[in-house]
Write an enzyme that holds these catalytic residues in place. Structure first.
Site, mmCIF file in Angstrom:
data_model
loop_
_atom_site.group_PDB
_atom_site.id
_atom_site.type_symbol
_atom_site.label_atom_id
_atom_site.label_comp_id
_atom_site.label_asym_id
_atom_site.label_seq_id
_atom_site.Cartn_x
_atom_site.Cartn_y
_atom_site.Cartn_z
ATOM 1 N N GLY A 100 59.186 28.352 -51.185
ATOM 2 C CA GLY A 100 60.088 29.491 -51.391
ATOM 3 C C GLY A 100 60.887 29.442 -52.684
ATOM 4 C CG ASN B 212 54.742 29.722 -41.750
ATOM 5 O OD1 ASN B 212 55.162 30.413 -40.818
ATOM 6 N ND2 ASN B 212 55.340 28.607 -42.138
ATOM 7 C CD1 TRP B 213 52.985 36.341 -42.213
ATOM 8 C CD2 TRP B 213 53.528 37.875 -40.679
ATOM 9 N NE1 TRP B 213 52.134 37.404 -42.367
ATOM 10 C CE2 TRP B 213 52.448 38.361 -41.428
ATOM 11 C CE3 TRP B 213 54.025 38.670 -39.644
ATOM 12 C CZ2 TRP B 213 51.856 39.614 -41.187
ATOM 13 C CZ3 TRP B 213 53.447 39.908 -39.396
ATOM 14 C CH2 TRP B 213 52.376 40.379 -40.166
ATOM 15 C CE LYS B 214 57.812 29.612 -44.734
ATOM 16 N NZ LYS B 214 58.432 28.916 -45.850
ATOM 17 C CD GLU C 9 53.713 24.293 -46.282
ATOM 18 O OE1 GLU C 9 53.237 25.381 -46.629
ATOM 19 O OE2 GLU C 9 54.646 24.197 -45.463
ATOM 20 C CB SER D 233 55.700 28.576 -54.893
ATOM 21 O OG SER D 233 57.067 28.477 -54.489
ATOM 22 C CG HIS E 297 56.947 24.583 -41.998
ATOM 23 N ND1 HIS E 297 58.147 24.669 -42.652
ATOM 24 C CD2 HIS E 297 56.046 25.242 -42.760
ATOM 25 C CE1 HIS E 297 57.974 25.369 -43.775
ATOM 26 N NE2 HIS E 297 56.706 25.727 -43.856
ATOM 27 N N GLY F 257 53.512 31.254 -47.481
ATOM 28 C CA GLY F 257 54.677 31.841 -46.838
ATOM 29 C C GLY F 257 54.893 33.275 -47.313
ATOM 30 N N GLY F 258 55.823 33.440 -48.241
ATOM 31 C CA GLY F 258 56.241 34.772 -48.684
ATOM 32 C C GLY F 258 55.096 35.712 -49.053
ATOM 33 C CD GLU G 142 60.756 26.988 -43.906
ATOM 34 O OE1 GLU G 142 60.302 27.720 -43.013
ATOM 35 O OE2 GLU G 142 60.554 27.198 -45.117
HETATM 36 P P1 13P Z 1 56.185 29.956 -49.676
HETATM 37 O O1 13P Z 1 54.742 30.336 -49.907
HETATM 38 O O2 13P Z 1 57.068 31.145 -49.409
HETATM 39 O O3 13P Z 1 56.679 29.039 -50.745
HETATM 40 O O4 13P Z 1 56.222 29.118 -48.294
HETATM 41 C C1 13P Z 1 55.332 28.085 -48.112
HETATM 42 C C2 13P Z 1 55.393 27.652 -46.696
HETATM 43 O O5 13P Z 1 56.374 27.056 -46.272
HETATM 44 C C3 13P Z 1 54.246 27.951 -45.835
HETATM 45 O O6 13P Z 1 54.310 27.247 -44.631
#
Ligand code: 13P
Length: 242
Positions: free
Chosen positions: A169, A8-10, A163, A201, A95, A222-223, A97
């Site tokens: 993050g 997920n590149w956000k 999650e 993470s 998600h 994510g990251g 967010e």
């Molecule tokens: P991180 O891997 O950056 O913690 O993000 C997880 C995430 O929200 C994937 O949707």
């Protein structure tokens, strides 16, 4: 069951990020686990171009959110049908967010889930507790309620992503035992063939241990999905699942 490693590149990624996808595709062409699907959900602006350029590779592309309606007067929104038209195979919904930034309720998440299914795509439905909820011993209750209110009909094809909000993050992750407990709980609420991903993470250094847990059928990353050098080792760690 095939594992699913999803990135997920956000709100990260310009056209130039195609070089990371190309690098991942090249690494995977040389060596990749046989029973693992790999997905990247870039910003919506990049889905069509990536799906076209990398159509011959083992990488699929998906959306990060969609509107519940197929079309209409909703400035700035994108429908599941538009993602299908752009070449997406899956769409993330719910998600944390989106829930936090856009006030999305479980009912909204269910509407979006149904929209993704209506468009012939597979929803990845995100659930997870906050830090305060975990500390209060309410994690299973919270996730159980989210599942009850946002899962579609049991016959539908969908993916669940657990999650924990406090692990996203932050570099923090639940203990392996806590992940195992939650995934067994989610499994008890879903069919045996529904894939349950862990997200929060996930890094090259912890992917193997997390993916080895029962009822962890993949990861939502994510990251560490932004760079092929980080994402590829996580894909390879899924090879240990078979
Ligand atoms: P991180 O891997 O950056 O913690 O993000 C997880 C995430 O929200 C994937 O949707």
């Amino acid at each position: 069951m095939r594992a699913l490693i999803a990135g997920n590149w956000k709100m990260h990624g310009l056209a130039a990020f195609r070089s990371e996808v190309a690098a991942l595709a090249a690494k995977m062409a040389a060596s990749a686990p046989a029973d693992c699907d790999v997905l990247i959900c870039p910003p919506a602006t990049l889905v069509a171009a990536f799906a076209k350029e990398f159509s011959g590779t083992a990488i699929q592309f998906g959306g990060q959110d969609c509107h519940a309606d197929p079309s209409g007067a909703h400035t700035g929104d994108i429908s599941a049908e538009m993602f299908a038209d752009a070449g997406a195979g899956l769409v993330i919904v719910g998600h944390s967010e989106r829930r936090a930034d856009h006030n999305e309720s479980d009912a909204d998440v269910l509407s979006k889930t149904k929209a993704v299914l209506r468009a012939g795509l597979t929803p990845i439905i995100c659930v997870g507790e906050s830090e305060a909820e975990r500390k209060a011993g309410k994690a299973l209750d919270i996730v159980g309620g989210q599942l009850e209110r946002s899962l579609p009909e049991t016959s539908d094809d969908f993916v669940v992503a657990y999650e924990p909000v406090w692990a996203i993050g932050t570099g923090l992750t639940p203990t392996l035992a806590d992940i195992a407990e939650m995934h067994a709980f989610i499994r008890s609420k879903t069919r045996s063939d529904v894939r349950i991903l862990y997200g929060g993470s996930v890094k090259p250094g912890n992917a193997q241990d997390i993916l080895a847990i029962d009822n962890v059928n993949g990861a939502l990353v994510g990251g560490a999905s932004l760079k092929a050098g980080d994402f590829y080792p996580i894909v390879m760690a899924a090879g240990g699942k078979q």
